[in-house]
Structure formats: structure tokens, C-alpha cells
Scaffold this motif. Structure first.
Motif, mmCIF file in Angstrom:
data_model
loop_
_atom_site.group_PDB
_atom_site.id
_atom_site.type_symbol
_atom_site.label_atom_id
_atom_site.label_comp_id
_atom_site.label_asym_id
_atom_site.label_seq_id
_atom_site.Cartn_x
_atom_site.Cartn_y
_atom_site.Cartn_z
ATOM 1 N N GLY A 227 -67.871 60.482 27.940
ATOM 2 C CA GLY A 227 -69.073 60.798 26.743
ATOM 3 C C GLY A 227 -69.204 59.577 25.696
ATOM 4 N N SER A 228 -67.989 58.773 25.783
ATOM 5 C CA SER A 228 -68.133 57.550 24.949
ATOM 6 C C SER A 228 -69.382 56.605 25.131
ATOM 7 C CB SER A 228 -66.837 56.884 24.666
ATOM 8 O OG SER A 228 -66.013 57.911 24.286
ATOM 9 N N GLN A 229 -69.661 55.457 24.344
ATOM 10 C CA GLN A 229 -70.415 54.411 24.968
ATOM 11 C C GLN A 229 -69.536 53.172 24.624
ATOM 12 O OE1 GLN A 229 -73.658 54.131 25.675
ATOM 13 N NE2 GLN A 229 -74.836 55.791 24.384
ATOM 14 N N VAL A 230 -69.360 52.343 25.266
ATOM 15 C CA VAL A 230 -68.574 51.202 25.428
ATOM 16 C C VAL A 230 -69.092 49.955 25.612
ATOM 17 C CG1 VAL A 230 -66.410 49.933 26.137
ATOM 18 C CG2 VAL A 230 -66.650 52.449 26.274
ATOM 19 N N GLY A 231 -69.378 48.720 24.867
ATOM 20 C CA GLY A 231 -69.922 47.782 25.183
ATOM 21 C C GLY A 231 -68.950 46.660 26.001
ATOM 22 N N LYS B 294 -62.397 57.665 17.299
ATOM 23 C CA LYS B 294 -63.028 57.791 16.028
ATOM 24 C C LYS B 294 -64.695 57.441 15.856
ATOM 25 C CE LYS B 294 -63.045 54.790 11.733
ATOM 26 N NZ LYS B 294 -62.809 53.654 11.121
ATOM 27 N N ALA B 295 -65.091 56.778 16.927
ATOM 28 C CA ALA B 295 -66.707 56.749 16.936
ATOM 29 C C ALA B 295 -67.285 58.212 17.786
ATOM 30 C CB ALA B 295 -66.993 55.840 18.166
ATOM 31 N N LYS B 296 -66.548 58.778 18.455
ATOM 32 C CA LYS B 296 -66.819 60.218 18.968
ATOM 33 C C LYS B 296 -66.824 61.303 17.698
ATOM 34 C CE LYS B 296 -65.625 61.262 23.907
ATOM 35 N NZ LYS B 296 -64.803 61.903 24.616
ATOM 36 N N VAL C 115 -72.928 62.342 15.102
ATOM 37 C CA VAL C 115 -73.463 63.411 14.739
ATOM 38 C C VAL C 115 -73.914 64.579 15.931
ATOM 39 C CG1 VAL C 115 -75.594 64.449 13.706
ATOM 40 C CG2 VAL C 115 -75.072 62.411 13.007
ATOM 41 N N GLN C 116 -73.423 65.736 15.847
ATOM 42 C CA GLN C 116 -73.433 66.732 16.807
ATOM 43 C C GLN C 116 -74.736 66.793 17.637
ATOM 44 O OE1 GLN C 116 -70.822 68.670 17.830
ATOM 45 N NE2 GLN C 116 -72.023 69.466 19.547
ATOM 46 N N GLY C 117 -74.807 66.399 19.039
ATOM 47 C CA GLY C 117 -75.977 66.311 19.811
ATOM 48 C C GLY C 117 -76.432 64.666 20.043
ATOM 49 N N GLU C 118 -75.818 63.806 19.390
ATOM 50 C CA GLU C 118 -76.158 62.473 19.213
ATOM 51 C C GLU C 118 -75.046 61.775 20.248
ATOM 52 O OE1 GLU C 118 -78.737 60.616 17.773
ATOM 53 O OE2 GLU C 118 -79.792 62.560 17.513
#
Length: 166
Positions: free
Chosen positions: A112-116, A83-85, A89-92
Motif C-alpha cells: 500500500g506504500s509508494q516508494v521512489g 510514517k508516510a502511511k 489522509v484516509q482514502g488517499e
């Protein structure tokens, strides 16, 4: 007379060679090494199922993915990452998804995801890269502060009690 033509030929050759290199973009293009996980490239990894991916990983992860199966909390994490992906925004970079699941295995879908990842005190932001596939999330969020060895403090040993004044 011969030297004049030789000089003219050399001048035009140098002029052509110099400006042909400048117009082509200024240098070599960088080529990046294509990522493979156990002989399978990243694009193919994205398309295979969890069962097929389970056959590629090492024995410990294979037991986890295939034999025991994943529980609801791991599917919830994957859904939040997806969902976050999608909302990014494209390129962010996508938004950071915080989790306590240090024992979650990095699957190709997470790339490609960011995980805390929680380390007991804070959530350390980790960007999932292809090289992390098959590892656990907890491996990328250290839980202790590494020891910085310096001089011994007061009371460390009997010999360290004497501290010279100067």
C-alpha cells in the motif's frame, strides 16, 4: 379466453422479472480473488514477525532476512514508509518515500506504500502491491532503456553504407 389469461400471465411475469433485476443494483457484484503468499493470506502476513516471514520466502531472501539480519538503513526505510502511511489522509495514497535501496526485499508491511526507487538517473514511483511480496525493490525500476530495433544507422556495417537517394 384462454389466450387472454396466458398473455396476461406472461406479461406480469416479464414485468416482475425485468423490474426485480433493475432494483437489485444493475448486475453482478465483482468478487476479487483473495491474495495468498505461499498459503498464507495477506491479513495473517501483516501480523507475523520478520523471522516467521523469513521462513516463508525463497532461499536467497531467507539468508538475507534470518541469517545475516537487516541493517539500520532497511529499518529506516520501513519506518519512513510506516510514517508516510500514518500521515496519509484516509482514502488517499501515501507520500512517495525515495530510496536508493534497490536490494530491499518487499515485506508485507510495505503493501500500500509508494516508494521512489532510484534507477541511476531518476526515482521511479512504485506502488507496492501484495503480488510484490518477496521480490526486490530494484525489480520494479528498470535501469536501462530497452533497445528499440529499427533500421541500421550509418556505419553499422559495410553493407549499410550505401543509402539510396530515392
Amino acid at each position: 379466453f384462454f389466450f387472454f389469461f396466458f398473455f396476461l400471465f406472461f406479461f406480469f411475469f416479464f414485468f416482475f422479472f425485468f423490474f426485480s433485476n433493475m432494483s437489485s443494483g444493475g448486475g453482478k457484484k465483482r468478487t476479487f480473488k483473495k491474495f495468498y503468499y505461499r498459503g498464507v493470506d495477506l491479513d495473517s502476513l501483516m501480523e507475523i514477525s520478520t523471522e516467521e516471514f523469513g521462513n516463508l520466502v525463497d532461499a536467497r531472501a531467507r539468508r538475507r532476512l534470518i541469517k545475516r539480519g537487516l541493517t539500520r538503513k532497511y529499518y529506516a526505510l520501513n519506518n519512513k514508509l510506516r510514517k508516510a502511511k500514518k500521515e496519509a489522509v484516509q482514502g488517499e495514497k501515501p507520500a512517495v518515500v525515495r530510496t536508493h535501496l534497490r536490494d530491499a526485499i518487499v515485506v508485507p508491511e510495505m503493501v500500500g506504500s509508494q516508494v521512489g526507487v532510484y534507477n541511476g538517473v531518476t526515482f521511479n514511483a512504485v506502488e507496492i502491491k501484495p503480488e510484490m511480496i518477496g521480490h526486490y525493490l530494484g525489480e520494479f525500476s528498470i535501469t536501462y532503456k530497452p533497445v528499440r530495433h529499427g533500421r541500421p544507422g550509418i556505419g553499422a556495417t559495410n553493407s549499410s553504407r550505401f543509402i539510396p537517394l530515392k
